[in-house]
Design a protein around this motif. Structure first.
Motif, mmCIF file in Angstrom:
data_model
loop_
_atom_site.group_PDB
_atom_site.id
_atom_site.type_symbol
_atom_site.label_atom_id
_atom_site.label_comp_id
_atom_site.label_asym_id
_atom_site.label_seq_id
_atom_site.Cartn_x
_atom_site.Cartn_y
_atom_site.Cartn_z
ATOM 1 N N MET A 1 -7.190 -22.935 -37.310
ATOM 2 C CA MET A 1 -6.064 -23.078 -36.373
ATOM 3 C C MET A 1 -4.848 -23.674 -37.075
ATOM 4 O O MET A 1 -3.715 -23.209 -36.886
ATOM 5 C CB MET A 1 -6.478 -23.969 -35.197
ATOM 6 N N VAL A 2 -5.099 -24.699 -37.886
ATOM 7 C CA VAL A 2 -3.979 -25.370 -38.558
ATOM 8 C C VAL A 2 -3.348 -24.437 -39.596
ATOM 9 O O VAL A 2 -2.119 -24.324 -39.665
ATOM 10 C CB VAL A 2 -4.452 -26.681 -39.219
ATOM 11 N N PHE B 1 -14.246 -26.603 -32.201
ATOM 12 C CA PHE B 1 -13.401 -25.449 -32.542
ATOM 13 C C PHE B 1 -13.111 -25.506 -34.033
ATOM 14 O O PHE B 1 -13.325 -26.549 -34.670
ATOM 15 C CB PHE B 1 -12.102 -25.462 -31.730
ATOM 16 N N LEU C 1 -10.952 -26.125 -36.533
ATOM 17 C CA LEU C 1 -9.648 -26.776 -36.696
ATOM 18 C C LEU C 1 -8.893 -26.239 -37.913
ATOM 19 O O LEU C 1 -7.687 -25.982 -37.833
ATOM 20 C CB LEU C 1 -9.850 -28.295 -36.810
ATOM 21 N N SER C 2 -9.595 -26.047 -39.047
ATOM 22 C CA SER C 2 -8.858 -25.664 -40.257
ATOM 23 C C SER C 2 -8.198 -24.290 -40.080
ATOM 24 O O SER C 2 -7.043 -24.115 -40.473
ATOM 25 C CB SER C 2 -9.739 -25.734 -41.493
ATOM 26 N N ALA D 1 -5.108 -32.953 -32.498
ATOM 27 C CA ALA D 1 -5.808 -32.706 -33.771
ATOM 28 C C ALA D 1 -4.983 -31.769 -34.655
ATOM 29 O O ALA D 1 -4.824 -32.017 -35.856
ATOM 30 C CB ALA D 1 -7.183 -32.108 -33.496
ATOM 31 N N GLN D 2 -4.453 -30.703 -34.054
ATOM 32 C CA GLN D 2 -3.636 -29.766 -34.851
ATOM 33 C C GLN D 2 -2.368 -30.447 -35.341
ATOM 34 O O GLN D 2 -1.971 -30.298 -36.495
ATOM 35 C CB GLN D 2 -3.271 -28.552 -34.008
ATOM 36 N N ILE E 1 -8.875 -30.646 -44.684
ATOM 37 C CA ILE E 1 -9.166 -30.707 -43.243
ATOM 38 C C ILE E 1 -10.670 -30.868 -43.033
ATOM 39 O O ILE E 1 -11.120 -31.751 -42.293
ATOM 40 C CB ILE E 1 -8.654 -29.446 -42.515
ATOM 41 N N LYS E 2 -11.442 -30.009 -43.717
ATOM 42 C CA LYS E 2 -12.904 -30.061 -43.537
ATOM 43 C C LYS E 2 -13.463 -31.441 -43.922
ATOM 44 O O LYS E 2 -14.389 -31.941 -43.293
ATOM 45 C CB LYS E 2 -13.582 -28.989 -44.384
ATOM 46 N N VAL F 1 -11.209 -37.983 -38.053
ATOM 47 C CA VAL F 1 -10.149 -37.766 -37.063
ATOM 48 C C VAL F 1 -10.771 -37.560 -35.678
ATOM 49 O O VAL F 1 -10.293 -38.107 -34.680
ATOM 50 C CB VAL F 1 -9.265 -36.559 -37.478
ATOM 51 N N ALA F 2 -11.868 -36.802 -35.633
ATOM 52 C CA ALA F 2 -12.535 -36.556 -34.351
ATOM 53 C C ALA F 2 -13.022 -37.867 -33.736
ATOM 54 O O ALA F 2 -12.852 -38.105 -32.535
ATOM 55 C CB ALA F 2 -13.710 -35.602 -34.541
ATOM 56 N N GLN F 3 -13.593 -38.725 -34.567
ATOM 57 C CA GLN F 3 -14.090 -40.005 -34.058
ATOM 58 C C GLN F 3 -12.959 -40.783 -33.372
ATOM 59 O O GLN F 3 -13.153 -41.365 -32.311
ATOM 60 C CB GLN F 3 -14.648 -40.855 -35.205
ATOM 61 N N GLU G 1 -9.819 -32.957 -23.178
ATOM 62 C CA GLU G 1 -10.189 -32.114 -24.311
ATOM 63 C C GLU G 1 -8.995 -31.314 -24.863
ATOM 64 O O GLU G 1 -8.826 -31.195 -26.079
ATOM 65 C CB GLU G 1 -11.305 -31.167 -23.866
ATOM 66 N N LYS H 1 -22.263 -38.954 -33.984
ATOM 67 C CA LYS H 1 -20.829 -38.911 -34.296
ATOM 68 C C LYS H 1 -20.181 -37.724 -33.590
ATOM 69 O O LYS H 1 -20.794 -36.673 -33.467
ATOM 70 C CB LYS H 1 -20.631 -38.807 -35.803
ATOM 71 N N GLU H 2 -18.954 -37.941 -33.148
ATOM 72 C CA GLU H 2 -18.237 -36.881 -32.443
ATOM 73 C C GLU H 2 -17.743 -35.833 -33.433
ATOM 74 O O GLU H 2 -17.439 -36.161 -34.581
ATOM 75 C CB GLU H 2 -17.013 -37.463 -31.719
ATOM 76 N N SER H 3 -17.659 -34.585 -32.969
ATOM 77 C CA SER H 3 -17.027 -33.562 -33.815
ATOM 78 C C SER H 3 -16.365 -32.513 -32.919
ATOM 79 O O SER H 3 -16.733 -32.376 -31.748
ATOM 80 C CB SER H 3 -18.054 -32.926 -34.735
ATOM 81 N N PHE H 4 -15.383 -31.814 -33.480
ATOM 82 C CA PHE H 4 -14.653 -30.826 -32.684
ATOM 83 C C PHE H 4 -15.500 -29.572 -32.504
ATOM 84 O O PHE H 4 -16.232 -29.183 -33.407
ATOM 85 C CB PHE H 4 -13.338 -30.449 -33.377
ATOM 86 N N LEU I 1 -9.993 -39.519 -32.225
ATOM 87 C CA LEU I 1 -9.450 -38.797 -31.061
ATOM 88 C C LEU I 1 -10.379 -38.856 -29.849
ATOM 89 O O LEU I 1 -9.926 -38.996 -28.716
ATOM 90 C CB LEU I 1 -9.164 -37.339 -31.449
ATOM 91 N N PHE I 2 -11.683 -38.737 -30.093
ATOM 92 C CA PHE I 2 -12.619 -38.779 -28.968
ATOM 93 C C PHE I 2 -12.596 -40.151 -28.286
ATOM 94 O O PHE I 2 -12.815 -40.254 -27.088
ATOM 95 C CB PHE I 2 -14.047 -38.465 -29.432
ATOM 96 N N LYS I 3 -12.362 -41.197 -29.053
ATOM 97 C CA LYS I 3 -12.347 -42.527 -28.450
ATOM 98 C C LYS I 3 -11.003 -42.829 -27.779
ATOM 99 O O LYS I 3 -10.937 -43.574 -26.810
ATOM 100 C CB LYS I 3 -12.632 -43.613 -29.512
ATOM 101 N N GLN J 1 -1.146 -21.904 -38.035
ATOM 102 C CA GLN J 1 0.116 -22.502 -37.583
ATOM 103 C C GLN J 1 1.057 -22.744 -38.772
ATOM 104 O O GLN J 1 2.255 -22.497 -38.668
ATOM 105 C CB GLN J 1 -0.178 -23.820 -36.884
ATOM 106 N N LYS K 1 -7.291 -31.384 -28.602
ATOM 107 C CA LYS K 1 -7.125 -30.195 -29.438
ATOM 108 C C LYS K 1 -5.694 -30.119 -29.966
ATOM 109 O O LYS K 1 -5.467 -29.891 -31.160
ATOM 110 C CB LYS K 1 -7.442 -28.963 -28.590
ATOM 111 N N GLU L 1 -11.878 -34.114 -40.995
ATOM 112 C CA GLU L 1 -11.777 -33.884 -39.549
ATOM 113 C C GLU L 1 -12.800 -34.687 -38.738
ATOM 114 O O GLU L 1 -12.548 -34.997 -37.574
ATOM 115 C CB GLU L 1 -11.858 -32.391 -39.205
ATOM 116 N N ASN L 2 -13.937 -35.048 -39.353
ATOM 117 C CA ASN L 2 -14.912 -35.820 -38.589
ATOM 118 C C ASN L 2 -14.397 -37.225 -38.266
ATOM 119 O O ASN L 2 -14.598 -37.723 -37.158
ATOM 120 C CB ASN L 2 -16.242 -35.909 -39.333
#
Ligand SMILES: [Zn+2]
Lengths: 202, 153
Positions: free
Chosen positions: B64-65, B59, B61-62, A54-55, A29-30, A36-38, A47, B54-57, A40-42, B68, A51, A33-34
């Protein structure tokens, strides 16, 4: 890192996750996720929706990990899940993501593609005329005005510096279509920048 | 070299897929100011896009996932537990029930058992009690986990 090293590392991580090592999944994930964020944000404005999606992306990835065949990088595969989740989100909301452009006005395309640079054209050298910061701000706002798919493609190609092949894997669009959309998106950005200049906003 | 200016497609190709263009086009660009300006404009845009934030969350995320995933796993374990205790109870009813009937028959104890104490009914009742305890126990432990989770947030 070259792509065979990356695939080797992906295999090791995926193997660990399949042996129930959840820390290995946290590392996946780490590491991804960047990207994925790129996407999702586009693709997604709200918000809270972002979220949730993303999950969802990572829950889907976790559940389907045993089916991942290492035909691409793991990050590309997860980005593909992210992109698909966004498309499904629009379908579920019955939002016409495609209306503006997917009815592909091929003839317009042809006109643009064959348009020869006009000697009288108003193209001036952008950098000479516009201050760097100002240009960046205007460009950011012009990107926001693009269709979500255009925005995503522009971000993946120019900001993430992914290859056409990787973008094709993520979006599952034919390479010609990816190039075509990128072509139109860049042209729109350039035209609007020049227009802003003419109108004196820059 | 070609005297024709480049089309928009060729201008973009020159910037982003230069290897797809022929020599005559490359040569034209090297000598044509107009085409060069058009190319440099796309290059400026490319440069700015490359350096865009660059966009980033905002929160974790790891975490939270993973929460779950572990909740999903324990809830599927929970339903498996209920399923197996039910299966176990059913088998127990049949085995102990038939064994009971057999013993009663052998020892000729029929007159000691009024209908309500038929071994089948006794075993069913016992199993129901066991299942109920099991269920209450699981619900209680899930509830404790949830409270712990809420406290850590
Ligand atoms: Zn020219």
């Amino acid at each position: 890192m070259d792509s065979s090293d990356q695939i080797f590392q992906d295999r090791e991580l995926v193997g660990k996750v399949l042996r129930s090592d959840t820390n290995a999944f946290a590392r996946i994930i780490k590491a991804t996720e960047n990207l994925v964020a790129q996407i999702l944000f586009k693709m997604i404005k709200n918000e809270d929706d972002r979220k949730d999606i993303a999950q969802d992306v990572y829950i889907k990835a976790y559940k389907n990990l045993s089916g991942f065949k290492f035909q691409s990088k793991l990050s590309t595969w997860i980005a593909q899940i992210a992109y698909n989740s966004c498309i499904n989100f629009y379908h579920k909301r019955r939002t016409e993501l495609y209306d503006d452009f997917l009815g592909s006005r091929e003839e317009d395309d042809e006109i643009i593609r064959n348009e020869v640079a006009d000697p009288e054209s108003s193209d001036f050298q952008i950098e000479e005329e516009i201050q760097g910061k100002e240009l960046k701000k205007i460009l950011e706002s012009e990107i926001e005005k693009l269709n979500p798919i255009y925005k995503t493609l522009i971000t993946l190609f120019h900001n993430e510096e992914l290859s056409y092949e990787e973008i094709t894997s993520i979006t599952q669009l034919p390479e010609g279509t990816v190039k075509n959309y990128l072509f139109r998106a860049r042209k729109t950005l350039k035209t609007n920048l020049l227009k802003k200049y003419k109108e004196g906003e820059l | 070299m070609t005297n024709k200016h480049l089309s928009e497609t060729e201008i973009q190709q020159f910037c982003f897929e230069q290897d797809t263009l022929g020599n005559s086009i490359l040569e034209h660009v090297s000598k044509c100011e107009l085409c060069s300006i058009k190319i440099s404009n796309y290059k400026v845009i490319d440069e700015k896009l490359k350096n865009m934030k660059k966009e980033s969350f905002n929160f974790d995320l790891s975490s939270m996932v993973l929460e779950q995933i572990s909740a999903d796993t324990s809830s599927s374990k929970f339903s498996m537990n209920v399923f197996f205790s039910f299966l176990f109870a059913l088998m127990a009813i049949f085995i102990i029930g038939f064994a009971g009937l057999y013993v009663i028959d052998i020892l000729k104890l029929q007159e000691l058992f009024i209908d309500a104490f038929n071994p089948f009914i006794v075993v069913i009742a016992l199993c129901l009690v066991i299942i109920l305890f099991n269920y209450v126990g699981e619900v209680f432990s899930q509830h404790k986990k949830l409270i712990r989770l809420i406290n850590t947030l």
